[in-house]
Design a protein around this motif. Sequence first.
Motif, PDB file in Angstrom:
ATOM      1  N   ARG A 180      -4.079  11.330  50.084  1.00 32.04           N
ATOM      2  CA  ARG A 180      -4.856  12.253  50.909  1.00 32.04           C
ATOM      3  C   ARG A 180      -4.099  13.566  51.114  1.00 32.04           C
ATOM      4  O   ARG A 180      -4.692  14.638  51.117  1.00 32.04           O
ATOM      5  N   ARG A 181      -2.775  13.471  51.278  1.00 33.64           N
ATOM      6  CA  ARG A 181      -1.972  14.691  51.435  1.00 33.64           C
ATOM      7  C   ARG A 181      -2.092  15.566  50.184  1.00 33.64           C
ATOM      8  O   ARG A 181      -2.256  16.791  50.276  1.00 33.64           O
ATOM      9  N   LEU A 182      -2.024  14.957  49.006  1.00 33.53           N
ATOM     10  CA  LEU A 182      -2.154  15.719  47.762  1.00 33.53           C
ATOM     11  C   LEU A 182      -3.549  16.334  47.641  1.00 33.53           C
ATOM     12  O   LEU A 182      -3.699  17.473  47.175  1.00 33.53           O
ATOM     13  N   GLU A 183      -4.564  15.585  48.057  1.00 36.42           N
ATOM     14  CA  GLU A 183      -5.933  16.101  47.996  1.00 36.42           C
ATOM     15  C   GLU A 183      -6.117  17.278  48.954  1.00 36.42           C
ATOM     16  O   GLU A 183      -6.746  18.286  48.610  1.00 36.42           O
ATOM     17  N   HIS A 184      -5.574  17.152  50.163  1.00 34.49           N
ATOM     18  CA  HIS A 184      -5.639  18.257  51.117  1.00 34.49           C
ATOM     19  C   HIS A 184      -4.949  19.502  50.557  1.00 34.49           C
ATOM     20  O   HIS A 184      -5.443  20.623  50.698  1.00 34.49           O
TER      21      HIS A 184
END
Length: 235
Positions: A180-184
């Motif tokens: 999720r951090r990478l997607e954000h």
Amino acid sequence: MSLDINTPERVTTTSQAYNAVLTAILDGSLKSGQSLSLKGLSDSLGMSAMPIREALRQLEGIGVVEIIPHRGARVRPLSLDDLVDTYDARIPLERALIRRTAARMDDATAVRARAALDRQAEALATGNFAAARSAHEDFHLTLYRAAESPWLFRLCKQVWLNSERYQALTMTEYAHVHERRLEHQAILDACQTHQPDKAEKALERHLTRTVTFLSSAMANEHEEVEHRTLTSRAP
């Protein structure tokens, strides 16, 4: 149950009750399907039943509370159908917002959004899931406010609040948190470089993966409950 009613001055008691109950629902202090007793809430919040009753009506209006005639109120239960329906509503609204943001992104918005991501990472590292949820909300809504579309933002915010009730299901999953951090970051990068198409695709990928992961988490939780029930009934 203890509810926090620390709110800015000059707000009404109804607003205080609304914010306190909503926060308790979003952070899981008030559980899915839990009964909402006027007396219990009055005792916790230290106010009369009248503003609480009005706050519950308002919370019913945004879909997080159910008021059942002659039976009272409860937190609206989580369900797979509701999860999917919520994201079906979220995705087109947020795609439209992120395209507008990417076209007009400024440095100040980027700084605020990046700071929210940093706060979320720090909160997750220390196990402060309420702060992590708040930072996650700040990240997305900072970007959506920058779209400068009051109606899209208003509609999005209502659906967003309901979807946040499901986030606790995966908040502690490290693999999901890392993804999720990478997607954000991909969403933010596309906005900073003023690429609406790329930002829209990154956001849609993020939301689609999230609903898939949440659906799986709900299915697993349902299986665990059934297993515990069968085990408890075994001779």
